[in-house]
Design an enzyme around this catalytic site. Structure first.
Site, mmCIF file in Angstrom:
data_model
loop_
_atom_site.group_PDB
_atom_site.id
_atom_site.type_symbol
_atom_site.label_atom_id
_atom_site.label_comp_id
_atom_site.label_asym_id
_atom_site.label_seq_id
_atom_site.Cartn_x
_atom_site.Cartn_y
_atom_site.Cartn_z
ATOM 1 N N GLY A 14 0.779 -1.226 0.000
ATOM 2 C CA GLY A 14 0.000 0.000 0.000
ATOM 3 C C GLY A 14 0.812 1.279 0.000
ATOM 4 C CG ASN A 16 0.844 4.515 -5.596
ATOM 5 O OD1 ASN A 16 1.224 5.679 -5.707
ATOM 6 N ND2 ASN A 16 1.266 3.544 -6.381
ATOM 7 N NE ARG A 68 -12.267 -12.106 -12.994
ATOM 8 C CZ ARG A 68 -12.221 -11.667 -14.242
ATOM 9 N NH1 ARG A 68 -12.371 -12.531 -15.246
ATOM 10 N NH2 ARG A 68 -12.044 -10.384 -14.500
ATOM 11 N NE ARG A 94 -9.661 -11.229 -7.553
ATOM 12 C CZ ARG A 94 -10.031 -12.505 -7.689
ATOM 13 N NH1 ARG A 94 -9.174 -13.466 -7.465
ATOM 14 N NH2 ARG A 94 -11.260 -12.805 -8.072
ATOM 15 C CG HIS A 112 -0.240 0.941 -16.011
ATOM 16 N ND1 HIS A 112 -0.317 -0.413 -15.729
ATOM 17 C CD2 HIS A 112 0.533 1.061 -17.118
ATOM 18 C CE1 HIS A 112 0.384 -1.078 -16.645
ATOM 19 N NE2 HIS A 112 0.898 -0.207 -17.494
ATOM 20 C CG ASP A 148 -3.199 -1.522 -17.489
ATOM 21 O OD1 ASP A 148 -3.667 -1.203 -16.382
ATOM 22 O OD2 ASP A 148 -2.370 -2.438 -17.633
ATOM 23 C CD GLU A 177 3.725 3.896 -9.465
ATOM 24 O OE1 GLU A 177 2.873 3.414 -8.684
ATOM 25 O OE2 GLU A 177 4.610 3.206 -10.009
#
Length: 218
Positions: A14, A16, A68, A94, A112, A148, A177
């Site tokens: 974690g 970010n 899912r 995921r 990303h 993405d 980032e």
């Protein structure tokens, strides 16, 4: 204007997430982090969030097997129960189904480690070095069903050095980032972003000189 209620989805340390939490402590920040949700019970980011006084929850994805959507419905229920308005993916490992993406269309963002649309997917730093690019970076974008591929909110770049390895390049990109994700969330939560088809538009400007040249001749 009331602060927008934000949940952060994580699977790991974690880093970010921490940058977003720190930014949201500012009085003028237009979002508040109300929940950190993980699909892995021992994700390192959960303890960090708890230390910051933020509610955490875990829904392990493994018991759901290949279903899912059932996993995501459980996750969606928790987000709704916490009155979440915006979702930030921060190292959430995921792939999301079109059903979940549709529920949070225009309200879910991701970061990303590449300058999209280049280097979608994994191993971005290795691929960038193999291709010999001179500028690399990170992108914050809205999430769409295609991986993405959503409208780009903000990007930050670094110069690629001749002696870079995937690890050294990744470390510098990670620094970018941590700068752009809080700023991108500020734009989204503050209503400063308009989605026009596949493109995000904003009145915000680029950095003062608007130029990053690599390699630079001195």
């Amino acid at each position: 204007m009331a602060k927008r209620r934000v949940a952060i989805l994580i699977s790991g340390r974690g880093s970010n997430m921490t940058a977003l939490i720190e930014a949201a402590k500012a009085a003028d920040y237009p979002a508040e982090i109300v929940l950190v949700l993980s699909n892995i019970a021992d994700a390192g980011g959960l303890a960090k969030a708890q230390q910051s006084g933020i509610k955490t929850a875990t829904i392990e994805s493994k018991p759901f097997g290949k279903d899912r959507e059932a996993f995501e419905r459980a996750m969606h229920d928790i987000l709704v129960a916490h009155d979440v308005e915006l979702v930030c993916l921060a190292g959430f490992l995921r792939l999301l189904t079109p059903w979940f993406v549709k529920q949070w269309e225009g309200k879910m963002i991701n970061i990303h480690p590449a300058l999209l649309p280049s280097y979608r997917g994994l191993h971005t730093h290795e691929r960038a070095l193999t291709d010999g690019v001179k500028i690399h970076g990170a992108t914050v974008h809205f999430v769409v069903p295609e991986v993405d591929s959503g409208p780009i909110i903000m990007q930050g770049a670094v110069a690629v050095r001749g002696d870079d390895t995937p690890d050294t390049l990744a470390a510098r990109v990670l620094g970018v980032e941590h700068r752009i994700y809080p700023d991108a969330l500020r734009l989204v939560a503050g209503g400063k972003i308009r989605i026009d088809g596949p493109v995000c538009k904003t009145d915000a400007c680029g950095s003062p000189d608007d130029a990053l040249i690599s390699p630079e001749i001195i």
